[in-house]
Design an enzyme around this catalytic site. Structure first.
Site, PDB file in Angstrom:
ATOM      1  N   ARG A 112       0.870  -1.179   0.000  1.00  0.00           N
ATOM      2  CA  ARG A 112       0.000   0.000   0.000  1.00  0.00           C
ATOM      3  C   ARG A 112       0.903   1.225   0.000  1.00  0.00           C
ATOM      4  NH1 ARG A 112      -2.329  -3.484   3.852  1.00  0.00           N
ATOM      5  NH2 ARG A 112      -4.433  -4.188   3.288  1.00  0.00           N
ATOM      6  N   LYS A 130      -2.743  -2.792   7.756  1.00  0.00           N
ATOM      7  CA  LYS A 130      -3.981  -2.348   8.394  1.00  0.00           C
ATOM      8  C   LYS A 130      -4.258  -3.164   9.649  1.00  0.00           C
ATOM      9  CE  LYS A 130      -6.530  -0.376   4.490  1.00  0.00           C
ATOM     10  NZ  LYS A 130      -7.782  -0.436   3.709  1.00  0.00           N
ATOM     11  N   HIS A 158      -1.759   3.301  -6.477  1.00  0.00           N
ATOM     12  CA  HIS A 158      -2.650   2.153  -6.317  1.00  0.00           C
ATOM     13  C   HIS A 158      -2.742   1.343  -7.608  1.00  0.00           C
ATOM     14  CE1 HIS A 158      -5.143   0.202  -3.396  1.00  0.00           C
ATOM     15  NE2 HIS A 158      -6.136   0.077  -4.241  1.00  0.00           N
ATOM     16  N   ARG A 167      -0.012  -1.079  -7.599  1.00  0.00           N
ATOM     17  CA  ARG A 167      -0.362  -2.201  -6.702  1.00  0.00           C
ATOM     18  C   ARG A 167      -1.292  -3.172  -7.431  1.00  0.00           C
ATOM     19  NH1 ARG A 167      -1.305  -3.862  -1.124  1.00  0.00           N
ATOM     20  NH2 ARG A 167      -3.530  -4.043  -0.639  1.00  0.00           N
ATOM     21  N   HIS A 222      -4.671  -8.430   2.323  1.00  0.00           N
ATOM     22  CA  HIS A 222      -6.131  -8.385   2.381  1.00  0.00           C
ATOM     23  C   HIS A 222      -6.637  -9.336   3.463  1.00  0.00           C
ATOM     24  CE1 HIS A 222      -6.545  -6.956  -2.075  1.00  0.00           C
ATOM     25  NE2 HIS A 222      -6.335  -5.955  -1.240  1.00  0.00           N
ATOM     26  N   TYR A 230      -9.290  -8.929  -8.815  1.00  0.00           N
ATOM     27  CA  TYR A 230      -8.222  -9.050  -9.805  1.00  0.00           C
ATOM     28  C   TYR A 230      -8.459 -10.203 -10.762  1.00  0.00           C
ATOM     29  CZ  TYR A 230      -5.936  -5.794  -6.704  1.00  0.00           C
ATOM     30  OH  TYR A 230      -5.659  -4.697  -5.939  1.00  0.00           O
TER      31      TYR A 230
END
Length: 306
Positions: free
Chosen positions: A159, A183, A250, A253, A276, A285
């Site tokens: 990220r 995260k 992004h 990424r 994730h 994706y």
């Protein structure tokens, strides 16, 4: 003691998100903005959070649509409001949850923008050449930093917030991976390519002053900001002949994930690399890959045009 007012209830909810769920500062700021808007709506309706009913929530969603808010943004706003009311109900601060019977706005999930392998290669080539041909050491260091950022981002799929805040020690690692805190404070291992390690070594050699950050900058945090990186990335893209509206950190990424899947990587592995929590986030994706496979069949199948 009187019950807390709307702002007090909001602060209690945000405190819970920070303490119990490890919500990041950016996440908390976004929730605060969404709830400020929702509480302003309730105030205009002369309603307290414990007085609103399902019809009031639906009216709020209709108002968001009238303001021109996209369905994805409205769905995110409802998710925030729903979490707020669930918290109030679970804590016994209100008698019911008015969001329970409310369904979210219908939304189609857009496919992420993805660069081709050739475009990423061109981007990296231009960034590397800029570092070699810079007119003075200061410009060479700046261009070298940009080349390092792009190499790292495409090699790891970090990220952008994780990338710009890498500690300087990461650049000197002799390991073939980075340990990244993502995260919710979750740590994950991210493999490093030799090219990315070489780019970090070259960038480190240009850092004269000591400091904690791999990408130091004159900013509030002391490291490069996401906004500055995004701006400079568009400049490199323009020099590489790539439309600037197709590029962002992004997007690189996305390219990392899509190109891995295109070359046979397992979806669960890509999920782990991206950090994730839910594989459904990673599955977007596969839709990009599906479209490319469909196009290939249409173009190459011997009976496609029969």
């Amino acid at each position: 003691m009187s019950a807390p007012g709307p702002q007090g209830l909001m602060h209690a909810y945000l405190d819970m998100l920070a303490a119990e769920r490890g919500a990041a500062a950016n996440t908390l700021a976004a929730y605060r903005r969404d709830l400020d808007d929702y509480l302003a709506y309730l105030q205009g309706q002369r309603l307290a959070p414990g007085e609103v009913e399902a019809a009031g929530i639906r009216t709020y969603l209709a108002e968001l649509e009238a303001r021109g808010l996209k369905s994805t943004s409205a769905a995110r706003r409802l998710s925030c409001v729903r979490g707020f009311h669930r918290f109030l109900y679970a804590e016994g601060l209100v008698e019911s949850d008015p969001t329970a019977p409310v369904s979210g706005p219908k939304r189609g999930r857009g496919l992420p923008k993805v660069l081709s392998v050739a475009e990423v290669d061109r981007l990296l080539t231009v960034a590397k050449e800029a570092a070699v041909t810079a007119p003075n050491p200061a410009e060479a260091a700046r261009a070298g930093r940009m080349h390092c950022l792009i190499e790292l981002l495409y090699a790891t799929g970090l990220r952008v917030s994780e990338l710009v805040a890498l500690p300087r020690a990461a650049g000197a690692t002799k390991e073939r991976f980075l340990v990244v805190r993502g995260k919710g404070g979750r740590e994950r291992l991210v493999p490093l390519t030799e090219v990315a390690r070489s780019a970090m070594a070259a960038h480190l050699a240009t850092l004269a002053a000591p400091g904690p950050w791999l990408f130091p900058a004159d900013s509030e945090t002391g490291h490069l900001t996401r906004q500055a990186f995004a701006r400079d990335l568009k400049a490199v893209a323009a020099a590489a002949g790539i439309r600037t509206d197709r590029i962002s950190p992004h997007v690189l990424r996305h390219a990392f994930a899509s190109h891995l899947l295109q070359n046979g990587a397992d979806l669960r592995v890509v999920q782990e690399l991206l950090g994730h929590a839910d594989i459904s986030t990673t599955q977007i994706y596969t839709h990009v890959l599906d479209e490319r496979l469909k196009q290939m069949v249409r173009d190459l199948h011997p009976l496609a045009n029969a």
